[in-house]
Design a protein around this motif. Sequence first.
Motif, short mmCIF file in Angstrom:
data_model
loop_
_atom_site.label_atom_id
_atom_site.label_comp_id
_atom_site.label_asym_id
_atom_site.label_seq_id
_atom_site.Cartn_x
_atom_site.Cartn_y
_atom_site.Cartn_z
N SER A 1 -52.60 -11.48 16.28
CA SER A 1 -54.03 -11.25 16.10
C SER A 1 -54.18 -9.87 15.48
O SER A 1 -54.49 -8.90 16.15
N LYS B 1 -55.27 -22.00 15.49
CA LYS B 1 -54.03 -22.71 15.86
C LYS B 1 -54.30 -24.06 16.51
O LYS B 1 -53.67 -24.42 17.51
N TYR C 1 -56.16 -16.35 15.59
CA TYR C 1 -56.15 -17.59 14.81
C TYR C 1 -56.55 -18.77 15.70
O TYR C 1 -56.33 -18.77 16.90
N GLU D 1 -60.02 -20.50 9.94
CA GLU D 1 -58.84 -20.51 10.83
C GLU D 1 -58.75 -19.22 11.64
O GLU D 1 -58.30 -19.22 12.78
N GLN D 2 -59.21 -18.11 11.07
CA GLN D 2 -59.08 -16.81 11.72
C GLN D 2 -60.46 -16.21 11.97
O GLN D 2 -61.35 -16.30 11.13
#
Length: 175
Positions: free
Chosen positions: A31, A55, A53, A151-152
């Motif tokens: 992160s 994930k 993220y 995604e992030q």
Amino acid sequence: MKKILLTGVGALLLLVAGFIGYTVLVGNKRSPQDTVEFNQGGLAVKVVYCRPYKKGRLIFGEKAAGALVPYDTYWRLGANAATTITFDQNVLFAGKPVSAGTYRMYAIPGASAWKVVLNSEPDRWGAREPSHDKDVLTVEVPVSVAPSSSEQFTILLAPSPGGASLDLTWDTTLV
């Protein structure tokens, strides 16, 4: 006996130092820290946060559904260290006055609105909740669907009429 004790203590210190080094150097990469800055018309704003993220996880939602960030609970707006926001002058934050300085910024997410809070305790590390008696400001802001999935976790500062907008985006959520 003394030599064995010193060797044991030395090995333990080396192990602890290695663990701390690994956590700082490798753990934060999961992160990574980021800084977002806004400078316009004499106003400087800086946000420092860490960017986890998705994930494949459910990010926002009900605790029973296994959400990473359950509704109606404290969230530090990122990972690792507390998210901070710094203003170089007195500002209006969502229409409410805030003095120049550095604040811890956190949120209490909800399905249709989030409470975003500025707290005068910026140096408290990690996931521990701040002392709520040091909350300087609480605003409620609406949640919308992001134009695309992220995604992030991302914080953006962008020019807007009369100042700047602060956007929080992760997965399909935009605040």
